[in-house]
Design a protein around this motif. Structure first.
Motif, short mmCIF file in Angstrom:
data_model
loop_
_atom_site.label_atom_id
_atom_site.label_comp_id
_atom_site.label_asym_id
_atom_site.label_seq_id
_atom_site.Cartn_x
_atom_site.Cartn_y
_atom_site.Cartn_z
N ALA A 22 19.16 34.47 48.65
CA ALA A 22 20.01 34.53 47.46
C ALA A 22 20.21 35.96 47.00
O ALA A 22 19.29 36.78 47.03
CB ALA A 22 19.37 33.71 46.33
N GLU A 25 22.69 34.93 42.36
CA GLU A 25 23.14 33.54 42.34
C GLU A 25 22.54 32.77 41.16
O GLU A 25 22.20 31.60 41.27
CB GLU A 25 22.74 32.85 43.66
N GLU A 26 22.45 33.41 39.99
CA GLU A 26 21.83 32.76 38.84
C GLU A 26 22.59 31.52 38.38
O GLU A 26 22.02 30.62 37.76
CB GLU A 26 21.70 33.75 37.68
N ILE A 29 21.52 28.78 41.59
CA ILE A 29 20.23 28.71 42.28
C ILE A 29 19.33 27.61 41.72
O ILE A 29 18.61 26.93 42.47
CB ILE A 29 19.51 30.09 42.25
N ASP A 46 14.90 36.39 47.18
CA ASP A 46 15.84 37.10 46.31
C ASP A 46 16.06 38.49 46.90
O ASP A 46 15.18 39.34 46.88
CB ASP A 46 15.25 37.20 44.90
N SER A 49 18.53 40.99 43.84
CA SER A 49 19.49 40.59 42.79
C SER A 49 19.29 41.42 41.52
O SER A 49 18.17 41.82 41.18
CB SER A 49 19.31 39.11 42.44
N THR A 53 18.30 35.59 39.07
CA THR A 53 18.09 34.67 40.20
C THR A 53 16.62 34.33 40.40
O THR A 53 16.25 33.16 40.50
CB THR A 53 18.67 35.29 41.50
#
Length: 303
Positions: A22, A25-26, A29, A46, A49, A53
């Motif tokens: 990811a 991608e909050e 996710i 992660d 990010s 995320t």
């Protein structure tokens, strides 16, 4: 009566790791983690990010490994696979974090592995009509990437699908070096080289997801294509360099015609085009010789 794959996955939950690479991608996710947890442990890598995320993934119940900087999908998956092997998981699922894939289809990917029919299972958008939902520009790009992957691996599959299942044996044999999204093609090529059994199953894919264009699709596609061409050059150099050689000779022929056509009509030779034709002839010869040389070296290395 054979147990359903859904029940089999439930029985194997402690041996299944769902991997979600990811990057920022909050928005999606949390739901992907929650839906995936029904089928096994969930690991979110992660990849540097700058949003929430990691925090949201942890709150949803995922194990989180965080890269301090963005290193690309290739490194995120390598990190995840190392974790899976160190913990002894029997099956690893990879699924995208953006919501394109449906975690409830995980049993479809796991079933051929449970039955001993495959070592790697790829979720394909081409087997159940989902292809029709793909935007035209993506369809063209995927066609090119799938065909070039076939040249590199002799396997024709949905080469860019990130929804996959691998058993422990496949993980142990694969030495993945691809960067970014090219790791998905690298996986197919290495599987073909190592006798790892590949299979596709039909999946659904959504394209109405948030942040669906995190990367420019043209530059992204060209980057993956360049990596695949590099693999072709390494595995089948005569094919790659021979093709480039033919292209050079065709260009030389066109320039030669443009240079001489005025002369036969009572005019004079166009010197610039004539020089260009000569240059491309030399390039074509050099490319062909390079292809022959590298092909011999590739065979020697293979032996």
């Amino acid at each position: 009566m054979t147990a359903s794959p859904w029940k089999e996955v439930t029985n194997l939950k402690n041996d299944v790791l769902i991997v979600i690479p990811a990057y920022n991608e909050e928005l999606t996710i949390g739901s992907i983690v929650l839906l995936s947890r029904k089928y096994g442990d969930v690991l979110v890598v992660d990849d540097g990010s700058s949003d929430r995320t990691s925090e949201i993934a942890k709150e949803a119940g995922a194990i989180v490994i965080r890269h301090e900087r963005n290193m690309g999908k290739g490194q995120a998956l390598r990190t995840a696979f190392e974790y899976a092997l160190s913990r002894g998981y029997s099956i690893v699922i990879t699924i995208d974090a953006d919501g394109q894939h449906n975690p409830d289809e995980i049993p479809l990917l796991v079933e051929p592995i449970i039955k001993g029919e495959a070592d790697i299972v790829i979720g394909s958008r081409y087997l159940n009509g989902s292809k029709k939902e793909i935007p035209l520009y993506r369809r063209v790009g995927l066609w090119v990437l799938n065909k070039t992957t076939k040249v590199a691996s002799s396997v024709e599959v949905d080469s860019q699908s990130g929804f996959r299942a691998l058993n422990k044996s496949a993980l142990e044999k694969l030495d993945l070096r691809g960067d970014g999204y090219s790791i998905e093609t690298d996986m197919i090529v290495k599987a073909s080289d190592n006798g790892i059994r590949l299979r596709e199953v039909p999946i659904s894919v959504r394209y109405d997801v948030p942040k669906k264009h995190k990367k420019n699709p043209i530059s992204h596609g060209l980057g993956v294509l360049a990596s695949i061409v590099g693999l072709i050059g390494y595995k089948r150099p005569l094919l790659l360099f021979g093709t480039l050689s033919i292209i050079s000779f065709i260009i030389a022929g066109i320039l030669g015609y443009l240079a001489l056509e005025p002369y036969y009509n009572g005019g004079r030779v166009y010197l610039t085009q004539a020089i260009g034709a000569g240059i491309f002839v030399i390039i074509g010869i050099q490319l062909f010789i390079a292809g022959l040389t590298l092909n011999v070296l590739a065979k020697m290395v293979g032996e």
